[in-house]
Design an enzyme around this catalytic site. Sequence first.
Site, PDB file in Angstrom:
ATOM      1  N   TYR A   1       0.822  -1.214   0.000  1.00 29.59           N
ATOM      2  CA  TYR A   1       0.000   0.000   0.000  1.00 29.59           C
ATOM      3  C   TYR A   1       0.859   1.269   0.000  1.00 29.59           C
ATOM      4  CZ  TYR A   1      -4.061  -2.894   0.090  1.00 29.59           C
ATOM      5  OH  TYR A   1      -5.008  -3.815  -0.278  1.00 29.59           O
TER       6      TYR A   1
ATOM      7  N   HIS B   1     -14.520   0.342  -1.470  1.00 27.32           N
ATOM      8  CA  HIS B   1     -13.402  -0.534  -1.089  1.00 27.32           C
ATOM      9  C   HIS B   1     -12.345   0.179  -0.252  1.00 27.32           C
ATOM     10  CE1 HIS B   1     -14.430  -3.446  -4.642  1.00 27.32           C
ATOM     11  NE2 HIS B   1     -15.185  -3.643  -3.584  1.00 27.32           N
TER      12      HIS B   1
ATOM     13  N   ALA C   1     -11.928   5.375 -21.262  1.00 25.47           N
ATOM     14  CA  ALA C   1     -12.833   6.271 -20.539  1.00 25.47           C
ATOM     15  C   ALA C   1     -12.515   7.739 -20.822  1.00 25.47           C
ATOM     16  CB  ALA C   1     -12.750   5.986 -19.045  1.00 25.47           C
TER      17      ALA C   1
HETATM   18  P1  NAD Z   1      -9.643  -4.841 -12.976  1.00 25.52           P
HETATM   19  O1  NAD Z   1      -8.163  -4.670 -13.082  1.00 25.52           O
HETATM   20  O2  NAD Z   1     -10.189  -6.195 -12.706  1.00 25.52           O
HETATM   21  O3  NAD Z   1     -10.306  -4.348 -14.345  1.00 25.52           O
HETATM   22  C1  NAD Z   1      -9.888  -3.158 -14.960  1.00 25.52           C
HETATM   23  C2  NAD Z   1     -10.858  -2.874 -16.091  1.00 25.52           C
HETATM   24  O4  NAD Z   1     -10.538  -1.603 -16.630  1.00 25.52           O
HETATM   25  C3  NAD Z   1     -10.785  -3.885 -17.234  1.00 25.52           C
HETATM   26  O5  NAD Z   1     -12.087  -4.309 -17.539  1.00 25.52           O
HETATM   27  C4  NAD Z   1     -10.209  -3.061 -18.404  1.00 25.52           C
HETATM   28  O6  NAD Z   1     -10.753  -3.419 -19.649  1.00 25.52           O
HETATM   29  C5  NAD Z   1     -10.636  -1.658 -18.028  1.00 25.52           C
HETATM   30  N1  NAD Z   1      -9.797  -0.590 -18.569  1.00 25.52           N
HETATM   31  C6  NAD Z   1      -8.467  -0.595 -18.852  1.00 25.52           C
HETATM   32  N2  NAD Z   1      -8.093   0.605 -19.343  1.00 25.52           N
HETATM   33  C7  NAD Z   1      -9.200   1.389 -19.390  1.00 25.52           C
HETATM   34  C8  NAD Z   1      -9.460   2.728 -19.805  1.00 25.52           C
HETATM   35  N3  NAD Z   1      -8.499   3.528 -20.294  1.00 25.52           N
HETATM   36  N4  NAD Z   1     -10.733   3.200 -19.696  1.00 25.52           N
HETATM   37  C9  NAD Z   1     -11.724   2.418 -19.215  1.00 25.52           C
HETATM   38  N5  NAD Z   1     -11.529   1.147 -18.818  1.00 25.52           N
HETATM   39  C10 NAD Z   1     -10.290   0.634 -18.888  1.00 25.52           C
HETATM   40  O7  NAD Z   1     -10.124  -3.783 -11.902  1.00 25.52           O
HETATM   41  P2  NAD Z   1     -11.506  -3.642 -11.171  1.00 25.52           P
HETATM   42  O8  NAD Z   1     -12.597  -4.207 -11.990  1.00 25.52           O
HETATM   43  O9  NAD Z   1     -11.614  -2.245 -10.689  1.00 25.52           O
HETATM   44  O10 NAD Z   1     -11.325  -4.576  -9.919  1.00 25.52           O
HETATM   45  C11 NAD Z   1     -12.409  -4.647  -9.075  1.00 25.52           C
HETATM   46  C12 NAD Z   1     -12.023  -4.465  -7.661  1.00 25.52           C
HETATM   47  O11 NAD Z   1     -11.325  -5.595  -7.188  1.00 25.52           O
HETATM   48  C13 NAD Z   1     -11.038  -3.371  -7.393  1.00 25.52           C
HETATM   49  O12 NAD Z   1     -11.603  -2.109  -7.272  1.00 25.52           O
HETATM   50  C14 NAD Z   1     -10.461  -3.734  -6.107  1.00 25.52           C
HETATM   51  O13 NAD Z   1     -11.168  -3.186  -5.036  1.00 25.52           O
HETATM   52  C15 NAD Z   1     -10.591  -5.214  -6.088  1.00 25.52           C
HETATM   53  N6  NAD Z   1      -9.257  -5.708  -6.108  1.00 25.52           N
HETATM   54  C16 NAD Z   1      -8.463  -5.222  -5.149  1.00 25.52           C
HETATM   55  C17 NAD Z   1      -7.184  -5.576  -5.072  1.00 25.52           C
HETATM   56  C18 NAD Z   1      -6.372  -4.931  -3.992  1.00 25.52           C
HETATM   57  O14 NAD Z   1      -5.202  -4.791  -4.113  1.00 25.52           O
HETATM   58  N7  NAD Z   1      -6.991  -4.484  -2.904  1.00 25.52           N
HETATM   59  C19 NAD Z   1      -6.686  -6.489  -5.996  1.00 25.52           C
HETATM   60  C20 NAD Z   1      -7.520  -6.989  -6.995  1.00 25.52           C
HETATM   61  C21 NAD Z   1      -8.821  -6.555  -7.041  1.00 25.52           C
END
Ligand code: NAD
Length: 247
Positions: free
Chosen positions: A67, A120, A236
Amino acid sequence: MMLTNIESKIKIGPSDRLFVLTGAGISAESGLKTFRDGGGLWAGHRVESVATPEAWKNDPELVWRFYSQRRKDAVASRPNAAHQALAELERQLGERFFLCTQNVDDLHERAGSTNMVHMHGELFKSRCEDDCGSAVQYDEGSYESLDQVPKCRCGARIRPHIVWFGEIPFGMHRIEKEIERCTMLLVVGTSGAVYPAASFVHWARRRAGSPARTFYIGPEEPLNVGAFTEVILGKAGERLPGLFEVA
Ligand code: NAD
Ligand code: ZN
């Protein structure tokens, strides 16, 4: 589901309410890695294995190093055009706009969003690991070893104010209420793999009133793509600005 190449703007009418859910993808163009970038690995560890209560129990120093690095990355980043577009929509819609982010970075706030929940948790906050009743603290500290981490006044360790896998997300009561009354739900940059956030689009379709219109923006289809009425493929920061028109 419609794969849209939107030429005309999406209209938000006077009685519409917009619920927005964002994920790691909205911060990608600010230079923050999504969880899938790097194959879900950090310094050779599976990200899931440093973001759990078990990791905190077994190796709190590793968790703090993870972190701390993310704090440094966030400090060095800036909000992008997508964060700014959402802040602008909030200025136009007032309390008819609600933002729920899965991100722990502070880029939405730095762009000007205020009516929001960090489901989160937040990267720049820490709290007592024993929940002794002491307040959640603003904390931008970067800790490489455990003896640098401040102790709580009760003597327990201070932990990141992050919702780890297996913990209950923050603000769920408010989130459910806002989904129940939204007429439009926009999801930006999340793979649709982590629950309950991945269910929000289903809740919006099944809410008591008529189903909400549901939009997804991101470069690839999310896992829950079937639940969206419109999918806008692209980054985005390129697709979101100017996409909506407040009538
Ligand atoms: P993810 O990495 O699973 O997915 C990222 C998404 O962003 C993908 O679908 C990708 O296509 C998209 N993306 C990439 N570039 C982009 C752009 N320029 N514009 C729009 N979209 C774009 O991330 P997530 O879905 O946010 O994960 C979900 C949650 O899982 C996270 O918020 C987190 O809380 C949790 N998580 C946490 C940890 C941790 O370290 N605490 C680890 C893994 C997952
Ligand atoms: Zn304490």
